[in-house]
Design a protein around this motif. Structure first.
Motif, mmCIF file in Angstrom:
data_model
loop_
_atom_site.group_PDB
_atom_site.id
_atom_site.type_symbol
_atom_site.label_atom_id
_atom_site.label_comp_id
_atom_site.label_asym_id
_atom_site.label_seq_id
_atom_site.Cartn_x
_atom_site.Cartn_y
_atom_site.Cartn_z
ATOM 1 N N LEU A 76 -4.828 -0.791 4.904
ATOM 2 C CA LEU A 76 -4.697 0.385 4.784
ATOM 3 C C LEU A 76 -4.550 1.017 6.434
ATOM 4 O O LEU A 76 -4.158 2.193 6.318
ATOM 5 N N TRP A 99 -3.150 0.326 -7.184
ATOM 6 C CA TRP A 99 -3.964 0.991 -6.084
ATOM 7 C C TRP A 99 -5.416 0.906 -6.589
ATOM 8 O O TRP A 99 -6.128 0.483 -5.357
ATOM 9 N N LEU A 102 -0.966 4.818 -3.296
ATOM 10 C CA LEU A 102 -1.454 6.036 -4.392
ATOM 11 C C LEU A 102 -0.631 7.333 -4.385
ATOM 12 O O LEU A 102 -0.346 7.808 -5.508
ATOM 13 N N TRP A 103 0.261 7.546 -3.379
ATOM 14 C CA TRP A 103 1.049 8.697 -3.344
ATOM 15 C C TRP A 103 2.238 8.328 -4.324
ATOM 16 O O TRP A 103 2.928 9.326 -4.823
ATOM 17 N N ARG A 116 -1.924 4.464 2.237
ATOM 18 C CA ARG A 116 -2.294 5.236 1.019
ATOM 19 C C ARG A 116 -0.913 5.379 0.211
ATOM 20 O O ARG A 116 -0.744 6.170 -0.574
#
Length: 303
Positions: A7, A74, A100-101, A97
């Motif tokens: 991350l 995710w 996620l996006w 991230r």
């Protein structure tokens, strides 16, 4: 490299190939096929509504199914770090991230595209998107259940797109005959999803995902999956016979018999042969779906 480290990796952008891998094109086929089953079952010639057919296929496969895969990866990044550390998110190919996006952006795209299919198509899209997040994300995370998780996925992979294809082409609620057959195949898909859980057995054990292979053990879970896949098809055969479709019922019976032979092979080594069965027995299963869809054509008067 741990998930937490990925991350904060120095890579800022995702590789296009990694994004495609995240969306798992191989998983798009079942909902696209089910949508086409609904189109066929509607009795409406696809050529009269080519845009609805094309948009529905794209929505069912690359968009909603692709979004569900991104959301699942995710939310499952800790599990995948154990089971499959080479996947795009735990490996860092999709950094930060971005996973996620990507899932959130495709969620918005799905809802926008769903409006093209009218109220029935949009309603089904909302349900499918909500189900995808409910399956993977906390605090609901239905994936933790070996009963509700596979059941929801089976419903969204086979039943929902079938219902949607029929509703969109007919511009109204499908007859009860179509709903019954679509629901039976969705129930049977629970067994397919259970077999799919075999590949994540170790990670599920360590992270508290109570899939049937974890709670029952591979052998018992495989037997349950076989019964769950088989019994709904027996019900389909019985319904088609009662509706005066003996030829279609016979074809599905032959396909089921071939599945039973494949199941006997599967049960000799459930964990090792689950991928093999997913490539053979499942092909026979979905072939029967299309046979049933053709049986349903022009049966409006029997609802």
């Amino acid at each position: 490299m741990s998930v937490s480290e990925t991350l904060h990796t120095s890579r800022r952008l995702s590789r296009p190939r990694a994004v495609l891998t995240l969306l798992k094109p191989v998983t798009w086929f079942p909902p696209i096929w089910a949508y086409l089953c609904g189109v066929v079952a509607s009795g409406v010639a696809p050529g009269t509504a080519p845009l609805a057919v094309l948009v529905g296929m794209v929505l069912a496969g690359p968009v909603v199914c692709g979004m569900s895969q991104a959301a699942n990866d995710w939310c499952d990044r800790d599990v995948d770090a154990i089971n499959e550390p080479d996947r795009p998110i735990p490996s860092g190919q999709i950094p930060g991230r971005w996973g996620l996006w990507i899932a959130l952006c495709i969620t918005a795209l799905a809802l926008a595209l769903g409006t093209v299919l009218g109220p029935w198509g949009f309603g089904a899209t909302v349900f499918g998107v909500a189900a995808a997040w409910a399956y993977s994300a906390e605090p609901i995370r239905l994936k933790r259940s070996g009963v509700w998780g596979p059941g929801l996925v089976g419903l969204c992979y086979e039943g929902l797109p079938w219902f949607t294809g029929a509703a969109v082409l007919a511009a109204g609620a499908p007859p009860l005959t179509t709903v019954a057959i679509a629901l039976l195949y969705a129930i049977g898909a629970h067994g397919i999803m259970t077999l799919n859980d075999f590949k994540a057995l170790e990670g599920d054990r360590q992270t508290g995902v109570n899939s049937l292979p974890v709670t029952l053990g591979p052998e018992r879970a495989a037997r349950v999956a076989c019964w769950v896949m088989g019994l709904p098809q027996v019900a389909v055969i019985a319904l088609l016979l009662s509706w005066g479709r003996p030829v279609h019922a016979l074809v599905i019976a032959v396909l089921l018999a071939a599945q039973v032979l494949a199941m006997r092979v599967l049960l000799t080594d459930p964990k090792g042969r689950a991928p093999w069965y997913n490539a053979t027995g499942v092909s026979l299963y979905v072939s029967g779906m299309m046979v049933a869809a053709f049986a349903l054509r022009n049966m409006e008067g029997m609802s």
